[in-house]
Enzyme design. Structure first.
Site, PDB file in Angstrom:
ATOM      1  N   GLY A  28     -24.849 -34.245 -25.328  1.00 38.14           N
ATOM      2  CA  GLY A  28     -23.870 -35.120 -24.665  1.00 38.14           C
ATOM      3  C   GLY A  28     -24.500 -35.996 -23.600  1.00 38.14           C
ATOM      4  CG  HIS A  34     -27.530 -39.462 -27.542  1.00 40.34           C
ATOM      5  ND1 HIS A  34     -27.550 -39.647 -26.183  1.00 40.34           N
ATOM      6  CD2 HIS A  34     -28.103 -38.252 -27.760  1.00 40.34           C
ATOM      7  CE1 HIS A  34     -28.089 -38.600 -25.595  1.00 40.34           C
ATOM      8  NE2 HIS A  34     -28.444 -37.733 -26.517  1.00 40.34           N
ATOM      9  CD  GLN A 146     -41.889 -41.019 -32.636  1.00 45.61           C
ATOM     10  OE1 GLN A 146     -41.600 -41.900 -33.443  1.00 45.61           O
ATOM     11  NE2 GLN A 146     -42.890 -41.141 -31.766  1.00 45.61           N
ATOM     12  CB  VAL A 174     -33.549 -46.104 -28.086  1.00 47.12           C
ATOM     13  CG1 VAL A 174     -32.905 -47.296 -27.402  1.00 47.12           C
ATOM     14  CG2 VAL A 174     -33.193 -46.080 -29.568  1.00 47.12           C
ATOM     15  CG  MET A 182     -32.727 -45.434 -23.229  1.00 53.82           C
ATOM     16  SD  MET A 182     -31.262 -46.141 -23.983  1.00 53.82           S
ATOM     17  CE  MET A 182     -31.562 -47.854 -23.606  1.00 53.82           C
TER      18      MET A 182
HETATM   19  P1  AMP Z   1     -30.228 -34.599 -26.381  1.00 49.25           P
HETATM   20  O1  AMP Z   1     -28.776 -34.879 -26.166  1.00 49.25           O
HETATM   21  O2  AMP Z   1     -31.100 -35.054 -25.269  1.00 49.25           O
HETATM   22  O3  AMP Z   1     -30.487 -33.187 -26.828  1.00 49.25           O
HETATM   23  O4  AMP Z   1     -30.646 -35.502 -27.617  1.00 49.25           O
HETATM   24  C1  AMP Z   1     -29.973 -35.417 -28.839  1.00 49.25           C
HETATM   25  C2  AMP Z   1     -30.794 -36.125 -29.890  1.00 49.25           C
HETATM   26  O5  AMP Z   1     -30.983 -37.479 -29.499  1.00 49.25           O
HETATM   27  C3  AMP Z   1     -32.193 -35.517 -30.041  1.00 49.25           C
HETATM   28  O6  AMP Z   1     -32.539 -35.461 -31.415  1.00 49.25           O
HETATM   29  C4  AMP Z   1     -33.064 -36.477 -29.290  1.00 49.25           C
HETATM   30  O7  AMP Z   1     -34.401 -36.524 -29.738  1.00 49.25           O
HETATM   31  C5  AMP Z   1     -32.358 -37.800 -29.538  1.00 49.25           C
HETATM   32  N1  AMP Z   1     -32.705 -38.753 -28.477  1.00 49.25           N
HETATM   33  C6  AMP Z   1     -32.632 -38.552 -27.139  1.00 49.25           C
HETATM   34  N2  AMP Z   1     -33.112 -39.631 -26.474  1.00 49.25           N
HETATM   35  C7  AMP Z   1     -33.509 -40.515 -27.418  1.00 49.25           C
HETATM   36  C8  AMP Z   1     -34.109 -41.817 -27.366  1.00 49.25           C
HETATM   37  N3  AMP Z   1     -34.404 -42.419 -26.222  1.00 49.25           N
HETATM   38  N4  AMP Z   1     -34.375 -42.447 -28.537  1.00 49.25           N
HETATM   39  C9  AMP Z   1     -34.088 -41.834 -29.728  1.00 49.25           C
HETATM   40  N5  AMP Z   1     -33.536 -40.608 -29.845  1.00 49.25           N
HETATM   41  C10 AMP Z   1     -33.247 -39.944 -28.705  1.00 49.25           C
END
Ligand code: AMP
Length: 280
Positions: A28, A34, A146, A174, A182
């Site tokens: 979240g 995301h 990634q 991203v 991000m």
């Molecule tokens: P999180 O909510 O931080 O657990 O992220 C959920 C998913 O979004 C994970 O697979 C992360 O690798 C992906 N994610 C988080 N930040 C980025 C980003 N800046 N660019 C691409 N994917 C992201």
């Protein structure tokens, strides 16, 4: 868009779904990283389910579980805008009810590297919740970023080892305009720290340049990267946890840098731990 909190209801929704089902697992406090995962899922699948769950199992005892940012109202808007069909946002008691003996998934060797050195239980927590989500949603495809390189490698390994019939997609990182990847945790940075944070990506670009110019010795590249980061992240401001060049399947350090290897780093800026990586 449906917002579902209960596992039974989610299963009913999913069983009635026609076509290819995608899962985008998140903690979240959604941002454009995301959003890019949701967009990739939309392109490939008919139904996109975004899970929002701050999974206590993947946080260490001294980590930021309690202060992890949460804003479901804002997350709903982003999901709706990106065309997600459903948000699954269970409570902790729904995912880990009393009486559970906390069965966990241990993905073995590859959880011994990089982030696992400072976060020893993190990847077992991730693997466990991802398995639970896969069993609840039965998605044809699941989308990861990634940005969390090791997480994506661990999930791919687990899916292969356990014959889980979900196809894993890994989407590009991203970034903000200044290169900072991000992350929901970027809100922790003070304005002074935020100005320093792009050094992570700048130092990765230096590594990329050295590789393009023919450098193949991992130590030469990681030393240059470490030196560059240390110019801005002084001991007063933060510290380097690791800078490593690894094979993207085993996550083991390499002796010679090759196309397809990754350079990954984790840096504390103040009390905020930031990670980033690029693939050569
Ligand atoms: P999180 O909510 O931080 O657990 O992220 C959920 C998913 O979004 C994970 O697979 C992360 O690798 C992906 N994610 C988080 N930040 C980025 C980003 N800046 N660019 C691409 N994917 C992201």
């Amino acid at each position: 868009m449906h917002v579902i909190r209960k596992i039974d209801e989610l299963r009913r929704y999913r069983n009635a779904a026609k076509g290819k089902v995608a899962l985008v697992p998140t903690l979240g406090y959604l941002h454009q990283g995301h959003a890019s995962l949701i967009r990739s899922a939309k392109k490939e699948c008919d139904i996109v389910i975004v899970s929002i769950f701050v999974n206590p199992l993947q946080f260490g005892p001294k980590e930021d579980l309690d202060k992890y940012p949460r804003d479901l109202k804002r997350d709903k808007k982003l999901c709706e805008k990106e065309g997600a069909d459903c948000i699954f946002c269970p409570d902790e008691s729904e995912m880990y009810p009393q009486g559970s003996s906390l069965t966990t998934i241990n993905v073995g060797q590859i959880t011994n590297h990089l982030c696992a050195l400072s976060r020893p239980h993190h990847f077992n927590g991730v693997a466990t919740v991802v398995t639970k989500l896969f069993n609840i949603v039965s998605p044809h495809y699941a989308y990861f970023g990634q940005k969390d390189l090791q997480q994506s490698v661990v999930v791919k390994r687990m899916v292969a080892d356990l014959n889980i019939p979900t196809i894993i997609r890994v989407c590009p990182i991203v970034r903000e305009k200044d290169g900072l990847a991000m992350s929901s945790r970027n809100v922790y940075l003070s304005s002074k720290e935020r100005k320093i944070a792009p050094i992570l990506y700048k130092s990765l670009q230096l590594a990329s340049k050295m590789f393009k110019e023919g450098e193949r010795d991992p130590a030469t590249i990681t030393h240059a990267v470490t030196r560059k980061i240390s110019q801005e992240v002084t001991a007063k401001i933060g510290r380097i946890e690791y800078v490593e060049i690894v094979d993207v399947k085993s996550l083991e350090s390499v002796h010679t840098v090759r196309n397809g290897n990754a350079i990954a780093l984790a840096i504390f800026i103040g009390r905020t731990r930031l990670i980033d990586n690029i693939i050569f």
